[in-house]
Design an enzyme around this catalytic site. Structure first.
Site, PDB file in Angstrom:
ATOM      1  N   HIS A 193      -4.333  -9.950   7.473  1.00  0.00           N
ATOM      2  CA  HIS A 193      -4.061 -10.591   6.191  1.00  0.00           C
ATOM      3  C   HIS A 193      -3.836 -12.089   6.360  1.00  0.00           C
ATOM      4  O   HIS A 193      -3.198 -12.725   5.525  1.00  0.00           O
ATOM      5  CB  HIS A 193      -2.825  -9.967   5.523  1.00  0.00           C
ATOM      6  CG  HIS A 193      -3.005  -8.531   5.191  1.00  0.00           C
ATOM      7  ND1 HIS A 193      -2.566  -7.517   6.018  1.00  0.00           N
ATOM      8  CD2 HIS A 193      -3.602  -7.926   4.133  1.00  0.00           C
ATOM      9  CE1 HIS A 193      -2.877  -6.349   5.469  1.00  0.00           C
ATOM     10  NE2 HIS A 193      -3.510  -6.566   4.340  1.00  0.00           N
ATOM     11  N   GLY A 253     -39.673 -35.332  24.320  1.00  0.00           N
ATOM     12  CA  GLY A 253     -40.641 -34.692  25.200  1.00  0.00           C
ATOM     13  C   GLY A 253     -41.769 -35.626  25.589  1.00  0.00           C
ATOM     14  O   GLY A 253     -42.243 -35.616  26.742  1.00  0.00           O
ATOM     15  N   ASP A 272       0.827  -1.203   0.000  1.00  0.00           N
ATOM     16  CA  ASP A 272       0.000   0.000   0.000  1.00  0.00           C
ATOM     17  C   ASP A 272       0.866   1.259   0.000  1.00  0.00           C
ATOM     18  O   ASP A 272       0.556   2.230  -0.700  1.00  0.00           O
ATOM     19  CB  ASP A 272      -0.923   0.003   1.225  1.00  0.00           C
ATOM     20  CG  ASP A 272      -2.031  -1.034   1.119  1.00  0.00           C
ATOM     21  OD1 ASP A 272      -2.324  -1.479  -0.001  1.00  0.00           O
ATOM     22  OD2 ASP A 272      -2.598  -1.414   2.168  1.00  0.00           O
ATOM     23  N   THR A 277     -45.374 -34.685  20.028  1.00  0.00           N
ATOM     24  CA  THR A 277     -44.909 -33.880  21.152  1.00  0.00           C
ATOM     25  C   THR A 277     -45.345 -34.546  22.447  1.00  0.00           C
ATOM     26  O   THR A 277     -45.973 -35.628  22.433  1.00  0.00           O
ATOM     27  CB  THR A 277     -45.491 -32.461  21.111  1.00  0.00           C
ATOM     28  OG1 THR A 277     -46.901 -32.524  21.391  1.00  0.00           O
ATOM     29  CG2 THR A 277     -45.265 -31.788  19.760  1.00  0.00           C
TER      30      THR A 277
END
Length: 579
Positions: A222, A560, A116, A498
């Site tokens: 990076h 359940g 850069d 259920t």
């Protein structure tokens, strides 16, 4: 052996940068993409006397830098390939384009990386040769690399200065003033971070490896490994370690004021990020360092790296108030996380304890139990709780295929809380007992299961409140009221796989055998509960978490339903033995 390529949702490694930029402007049409040069700018075509602000660098750090383009921040950004500096020509294009509409000149903010520095620097010099007023500032504040000859890498200082320089430019400051502010303020910033898993470039394997239970201290953006590998700790420990080093680097002392920026390196959950914010505030409070603002989110990420960085900006006595004003100035840049809600205010944490202090229902209501009946009820609840403990592993296994594998843990917590409750509770009024159990389910079970049990138990409690006597008809009414409440609010019905399949089948057997001897009634009810749970094997789930997964995961009993059979069978067996 070669490491496997990491899967990413992209079209191809070659098009990922350009597709990303097109996606950004599709999301934020306020921005304008110059596709051949990978440049994003504001849309304004009006010539002004302001200074244009430019940032950029490699891609893979999103939202950096294009996400910070907007009034009050960058006027333009230029993107390179993944973790690669953009070419000089594209940087020069950005400068020339923005110089057309901003006669105050261009300030280019450059991260302290070799590529850069070279490419942006060369573009600035070429722009100057054409008569454009352009200057660059190299920014670096990374603590881990601060010993390098060229100074620390550029991390969050770039994002801070996108905002601060952008605010100055919007107010009409000249190029020299903005540059000087950037040069001075970066001296008062320090960044350090950690990661617990690496990132990978599109089409490539992970860039480095981290052993389980370890983290990289000082990881870069990076994909660079950190300066050392250390054992991972709690959020409190990790944040404390990082802040200790930043405070030492900046020579902060009690009474200083700071702004914190937390950078999500890519793969860190918001839950974790919020915990990190909390720990930063707690640590700085303990050091009596005033935390004025926290900015948290994806700032300059590293693809999917799991980790974070903390940057502190020391608001010194000379310029701190000015810098804070610049950070608070308005912007429409889409990815800046600050705003009115970020401004420090005292307080903000505390509960109104008076709201839940009064009992929500009358005590001592409904039919009362004799001393013997209370003993039976205590035995029933105690046995049911113990059976839930004994069946923890079974219930977890049944739940693991179509849930999150914690049904046994959840019901065990409930059972343990019930046993604790029974040590001191009065069982004279069953309606009150059921209400207490509903509260225990809400607070000790938690989650969906706690909500379902709490609803059912509270409805049963209300039904017993109006009962005239402690007989089978009253208990059947309470039972049916519980099922109705679960159906109303939970959305499930018998046949949906259920707990209602157990409760419904057992209730039907109870009703059908009301004229039988009480012992026979109980035995058949217990058998029906077991049959109801078994009937859920292979049943298509139409409610609850199991309804979200493939049928191949629901070939066994519903967890359940089996749990309901466990405690219901325990209760009826206990009563049978007492007769």
């Amino acid at each position: 052996m070669a490491k496997p390529v990491t899967t990413k949702i992209i079209n191809s490694p070659e098009t990922s940068v350009d597709d990303n930029l097109r996606g950004l402007v599709a999301t934020y049409p306020l921005l304008h993409l110059h596709p051949k040069h990978r440049v994003v700018t504001v849309r304004s075509k009006t010539v002004t006397s302001k200074v244009a602000l430019i940032g950029g660098g490699g891609s893979g750090h999103e939202p950096f830098a294009a996400g910070f383009v907007g009034a009050g921040m960058l006027d333009g950004s230029v993107s390179g390939g993944i973790f690669a500096s953009p070419p000089t020509g594209n940087v020069l294009y950005t400068i020339k384009y923005l110089a057309k509409y901003n006669t105050g000149g261009c300030l280019v903010l450059i991260g302290n990386y070799t590529g850069d520095r070279l490419n942006f620097g060369k573009a600035i010099e070429k722009a100057k040769l054409t008569g454009i007023k352009a200057e660059g500032v190299i920014l670096g504040e990374d603590v881990a690399s601060s010993h390098n000859k060229t100074g620390g890498r550029g991390m969050m200082s770039e994002v801070f200065l996108f905002k601060m320089c952008g605010a100055m430019a919007s107010k009409g400051a000249d190029l020299t003033s903005i540059r000087d502010m950037a040069v001075e303020s970066v001296k008062h910033m320090g960044t350090l971070g950690v990661c617990i898993s690496p990132c990978s470039l599109p089409g490539q394997p992970p860039l480095f490896e981290i052993a389980h239970g370890e983290m990289e201290l000082g990881a870069g953006v990076h994909g660079e490994a950190g300066i050392s590998k250390i054992k991972i700790g709690t959020a409190k420990e990790v944040v404390g370690l990082i802040l200790e080093k930043i405070i030492e680097y900046l020579k902060l002392v009690s009474g200083n004021r700071v702004v914190a920026m937390i950078n999500n390196l890519g793969g860190t959950s918001i839950l974790e990020m919020n915990i990190i914010s909390k720990e930063i505030k707690d640590y700085l409070d303990s050091k009596k360092i005033q935390l004025e603002r926290i900015y948290s989110g994806h700032m300059k990420s590293s693809l999917e790296m799991h980790g974070f960085q903390i940057c502190l900006l020391h608001l010194n006595a000379k310029s701190g108030d000015t810098w804070l004003e610049l950070l608070d100035a308005p912007t429409d840049a889409p990815c800046w996380p600050g705003g009115e809600a970020s401004i420090r205010r005292d307080g903000g944490i505390g509960d109104d304890e008076s709201l839940l202090q009064t009992d929500e229902r009358k005590r001592a209501s409904g039919p009362a139990l004799s001393a013997k009946e209370q003993d039976i009820l205590r035995s029933c609840l105690s046995t049911a709780a113990q059976e839930l403990d004994l069946n923890e592993a079974l219930l977890n296994r049944l739940d693991s295929g179509c849930g999150d594998g914690d049904c046994g843990n959840t019901l065990k917590r409930f059972g343990q809380a019930v046993l604790e409750y029974l040590k001191t509770a009065s069982l004279e009024y069953p309606s009150n007992v059921l209400w207490d159990l509903s509260e225990i389910a809400e607070t000790d079970m938690g989650g969906t299961s706690g909500g379902i049990y709490s609803l059912g138990l509270s409805a049963a409690s209300q039904a017993l409140t109006s009962a005239k006597s402690n007989d089978v008809a009253s208990w059947l009414h309470a039972w049916e009221s519980a099922m109705e409440a679960i159906t109303k609010y939970g959305g499930a019905e018998p046949g949906d796989r259920t707990m209602l399949d157990t409760l419904h089948q057992a209730a039907q057997a109870f009703k059908q055998n009301l004229k039988e001897e009480f012992k026979t009634l109980l035995i058949k009810t217990g058998e029906a509960a077991d049959s109801g749970a078994k009937a859920t094997t292979g049943m298509t789930a139409r409610a609850g978490r199991a309804s979200y997964v493939s049928r191949e995961y629901t070939r066994d009993e519903d967890a359940g339903a089996r749990a309901a059979a466990v405690w219901l069978r325990a209760i009826v067996d206990t009563i049978v033995k007492s007769i």
